[in-house]
Design a protein around this motif. Structure first.
Motif, PDB file in Angstrom:
ATOM      1  N   GLN A   1      -0.087   3.201  -2.116  1.00 49.83           N
ATOM      2  CA  GLN A   1       1.594   2.874  -1.899  1.00 49.83           C
ATOM      3  C   GLN A   1       1.900   1.591  -1.425  1.00 49.83           C
ATOM      4  O   GLN A   1       2.789   0.847  -1.691  1.00 49.83           O
ATOM      5  N   LYS A   2       0.987   1.074  -0.423  1.00 49.01           N
ATOM      6  CA  LYS A   2       1.450   0.036   0.153  1.00 49.01           C
ATOM      7  C   LYS A   2       0.977  -1.293  -0.855  1.00 49.01           C
ATOM      8  O   LYS A   2       1.936  -2.283  -1.047  1.00 49.01           O
ATOM      9  N   ALA A   3      -0.017  -0.992  -1.690  1.00 45.53           N
ATOM     10  CA  ALA A   3       0.060  -2.240  -2.937  1.00 45.53           C
ATOM     11  C   ALA A   3       0.981  -2.003  -3.946  1.00 45.53           C
ATOM     12  O   ALA A   3       1.566  -3.118  -4.312  1.00 45.53           O
ATOM     13  N   ALA A   4       1.406  -0.713  -3.961  1.00 45.80           N
ATOM     14  CA  ALA A   4       2.730  -0.647  -5.239  1.00 45.80           C
ATOM     15  C   ALA A   4       3.778  -1.235  -4.695  1.00 45.80           C
ATOM     16  O   ALA A   4       4.527  -1.911  -5.397  1.00 45.80           O
ATOM     17  N   ALA A   5       4.037  -0.926  -3.383  1.00 51.73           N
ATOM     18  CA  ALA A   5       5.502  -1.565  -2.666  1.00 51.73           C
ATOM     19  C   ALA A   5       5.371  -3.098  -2.719  1.00 51.73           C
ATOM     20  O   ALA A   5       6.464  -3.828  -2.882  1.00 51.73           O
ATOM     21  N   SER A   6       3.977  -3.576  -2.431  1.00 47.32           N
ATOM     22  CA  SER A   6       3.953  -5.056  -2.458  1.00 47.32           C
ATOM     23  C   SER A   6       4.331  -5.636  -3.807  1.00 47.32           C
ATOM     24  O   SER A   6       5.051  -6.637  -3.870  1.00 47.32           O
ATOM     25  N   ALA A   7       3.570  -4.832  -4.739  1.00 48.98           N
ATOM     26  CA  ALA A   7       4.059  -5.518  -6.279  1.00 48.98           C
ATOM     27  C   ALA A   7       5.466  -5.565  -6.513  1.00 48.98           C
ATOM     28  O   ALA A   7       5.512  -6.413  -7.217  1.00 48.98           O
ATOM     29  N   LYS A   8       6.057  -4.545  -6.429  1.00 51.15           N
ATOM     30  CA  LYS A   8       7.417  -4.464  -6.410  1.00 51.15           C
ATOM     31  C   LYS A   8       8.497  -5.345  -5.772  1.00 51.15           C
ATOM     32  O   LYS A   8       9.195  -6.100  -6.548  1.00 51.15           O
ATOM     33  N   ALA A   9       7.833  -5.752  -4.702  1.00 53.73           N
ATOM     34  CA  ALA A   9       8.626  -6.722  -3.988  1.00 53.73           C
ATOM     35  C   ALA A   9       8.273  -8.207  -4.323  1.00 53.73           C
ATOM     36  O   ALA A   9       9.249  -9.072  -3.987  1.00 53.73           O
ATOM     37  N   ALA A  10       7.290  -8.295  -4.930  1.00 58.09           N
ATOM     38  CA  ALA A  10       6.912  -9.614  -5.552  1.00 58.09           C
ATOM     39  C   ALA A  10       7.734 -10.177  -6.453  1.00 58.09           C
ATOM     40  O   ALA A  10       8.613  -9.512  -7.374  1.00 58.09           O
TER      41      ALA A  10
END
Length: 267
Positions: free
Chosen positions: A258-267
């Motif tokens: 989930q941390k990777a997913a959240a980072s991708a969405k924020a990018a």
């Protein structure tokens, strides 16, 4: 035609096999649809290099742990160490950790102690545990279950190639099974049957590169772009299209990491 999006959930970009070629390797991965990957740190001494690779490439994340085969030769990682590493915005997993009684049976007790520390770190940070298991199915099932009884955590059985009982136990605990190039090998029919009995919603794909290149590259250096060849076999195992398999495993990755997913969405 644009290839479907895939995630290489486990690779080792810091290994010397890739020195001087990382930009080209990551570009080839993107051309194959592999735009995100998790590079795994297996020893604390390698952490600066692993972290720098993740920092330099938008689609690269990292995990931190002490590989079971290195437990006898490296200083142990403490719970505090792992929690501290996890503060980095691109650290998304705990491990790889686990048990390997095939290559390093003499350090079995120390491996179990290390595994328990990593489980605690996964529980404390909320990051998924990344498990290496070889020739240790009974102890692995027992220790993972003991940890789950104390406090729930998430987990992926990386490069899964163990027996059906450990697969069933892992799935019962809500864990994920990761499919590597081993699943493409002609003699891996029993392994493919184990995957076929699992829900598609619990499957990830990986390369474990530079190791375990899938057919048709078996015996050569593996790289993240080759995730697509394992995914092709995965689609055949589950009787779905390659696009459907890619979409499912990518969604599974985002649900677990989930941390990777959240980072991708924020990018």
């Amino acid at each position: 035609m644009t290839p479907p999006e895939l995630v290489d959930s486990h690779c080792h970009l810091d290994f010397a096999d890739f020195d001087g070629e990382l930009d080209a390797i990551i570009a080839r991965a993107a051309e194959a649809g592999v735009r995100r990957m998790v590079t795994i740190c297996t020893k604390p001494v390698n952490a600066p290099k692993v972290r720098a690779i993740a920092e330099a490439h938008a689609g690269v994340f990292f995990a931190m742990g002490l590989h079971p085969m290195s437990v006898a030769d490296c200083p142990p990682l403490s719970l505090a160490d792992l929690v501290d590493f996890a503060r980095h915005p691109k650290m998304v997993g705990i491990g790889e950790t686990g048990l390997d009684y095939h290559y390093t049976p003499d350090s079995a007790e120390a491996q179990q102690t290390s595994l328990r520390v990593h489980i605690e770190a996964a529980q404390e940070t909320g990051l998924p545990l990344i498990i290496h298991a070889r020739a240790a199915d009974e102890d692995m099932e027992r220790i993972l279950a003991e940890g789950m009884a104390v406090r729930p955590y998430t987990c992926v059985m990386h490069c899964f190639s163990s027996g059906p009982r450990l697969a069933e136990a892992a799935l019962e605990m809500g864990f994920y099974l990761s499919m590597s190039g081993i699943a493409t090998f002609p003699k891996s029919s029993e392994l493919r049957e184990i995957f076929a009995r699992a829900p598609l919603s619990r499957i990830l794909v990986e390369t474990d590169s530079p190791y375990l290149a899938p057919v048709p590259f078996r015996g050569r250096r593996n790289e993240p772009a080759y995730t697509a060849f394992t995914a092709k076999t995965g689609a055949e195992v589950f009787g779905v299209s390659e696009a459907e398999f890619a979409a499912a495993t990518t969604a599974n990755f985002d649900r677990l990491f989930q941390k990777a997913a959240a980072s991708a969405k924020a990018a």
